[in-house]
Design a protein around this motif. Structure first.
Motif, mmCIF file in Angstrom:
data_model
loop_
_atom_site.group_PDB
_atom_site.id
_atom_site.type_symbol
_atom_site.label_atom_id
_atom_site.label_comp_id
_atom_site.label_asym_id
_atom_site.label_seq_id
_atom_site.Cartn_x
_atom_site.Cartn_y
_atom_site.Cartn_z
ATOM 1 N N LEU A 67 -1.467 66.580 8.749
ATOM 2 C CA LEU A 67 -2.135 67.202 9.890
ATOM 3 C C LEU A 67 -3.213 66.298 10.473
ATOM 4 N N SER A 68 -3.964 65.645 9.597
ATOM 5 C CA SER A 68 -5.044 64.778 10.069
ATOM 6 C C SER A 68 -4.509 63.556 10.800
ATOM 7 N N SER A 121 -1.998 63.365 12.599
ATOM 8 C CA SER A 121 -1.500 63.720 13.932
ATOM 9 C C SER A 121 -2.568 63.540 15.013
ATOM 10 N N GLY A 156 5.277 65.872 4.373
ATOM 11 C CA GLY A 156 5.090 67.280 4.695
ATOM 12 C C GLY A 156 6.202 68.149 4.130
ATOM 13 N N LEU A 191 -3.290 76.363 6.195
ATOM 14 C CA LEU A 191 -2.770 75.153 6.834
ATOM 15 C C LEU A 191 -2.548 75.367 8.336
ATOM 16 N N TYR A 196 -5.906 75.285 10.010
ATOM 17 C CA TYR A 196 -6.374 73.907 10.051
ATOM 18 C C TYR A 196 -5.630 73.117 11.135
ATOM 19 N N GLY A 197 -4.337 73.390 11.273
ATOM 20 C CA GLY A 197 -3.555 72.726 12.305
ATOM 21 C C GLY A 197 -4.020 73.090 13.703
#
Length: 208
Positions: free
Chosen positions: A95-96, A98, A115, A194, A197-198
């Motif tokens: 995620l980070s 991205s 992932g 998650l 967070y996304g």
């Protein structure tokens, strides 16, 4: 050569080991679940005129199995915590990353593999490990039903006493370091975190 060795160690630690560990744990836990179901089936097939020795054998087998499951829980606790930590680190890294403006095709492949591995390992471990308490509760319900039959027919109270030993045992939940207990509700909270967070990352990327 250094890059090849580094990539091999990276994929071994973050992909190969978690997958192999998850597969081994699922097979092992599934085996114990089948043993619990065998005891449950034996109790379901038992009639009111059953031999007390047969009942005593089933109860002793269940108590012995409970001790082994507790030993399994203690043995896997730390390892499960480490594997979950690795998987969540993988997912948060995906995620980070991205946030980067330019992502190459090789990086996309790496992120997708990381992932996918993280999601599969967390999902499979949670579903498999949550079966143990479900099977134990199922056996307890069968035991309670059998006790009611004995009491209603005013049969030998010694059989009832034996069956109550199963009811007095605790429901065992496998855990990761006694921090995370494997229940199906854990999937909702884990992937919900998650997802949140996304969304934060997406909003941060738009603002920047």
């Amino acid at each position: 050569m250094m890059m090849i060795v580094g990539q091999y160690m990276y994929f071994t630690v973050y992909l190969e080991y978690p997958c192999l560990f998850a597969l081994s744990v699922c097979i092992l836990v599934h085996h114990y679940g089948l043993l619990i179901l065998c005891i449950d089936n034996d109790l379901r097939k038992m009639n009111l005129a059953a031999d007390p020795k047969q009942l005593r054998t089933i109860v002793n087998d269940y108590i012995s199995l409970e001790k082994k499951i507790n030993l399994l829980k203690d043995s896997l606790s730390t390892s499960l915590f480490i594997i979950l930590l690795i998987c969540f680190c993988n997912l948060f890294t995906v995620l980070s990353t991205s946030l980067e403006e330019e992502i190459t095709s090789s990086l996309i492949l790496e992120l997708c593999s990381n992932g996918f591995t993280g999601v599969i390992v967390i999902f499979s471990l949670t579903i498999c490990c949550s079966k143990i308490p479900e099977y134990i509760l199922r056996t307890k319900m069968t035991t309670r039903s059998l006790i009611d039959k004995f009491q209603l027919n005013e049969l030998d109270c010694a059989k009832t006493v034996l069956l109550k030993r199963i009811l007095e045992t605790n429901v065992i939940h496998l855990s990761a370091g006694d921090v995370v207990y494997f229940k199906k509700s854990f999937l909702l909270s884990a992937f919900g975190t998650l997802f949140t967070y996304g969304l934060l990352i997406m909003n941060f990327k738009k603002d920047s």
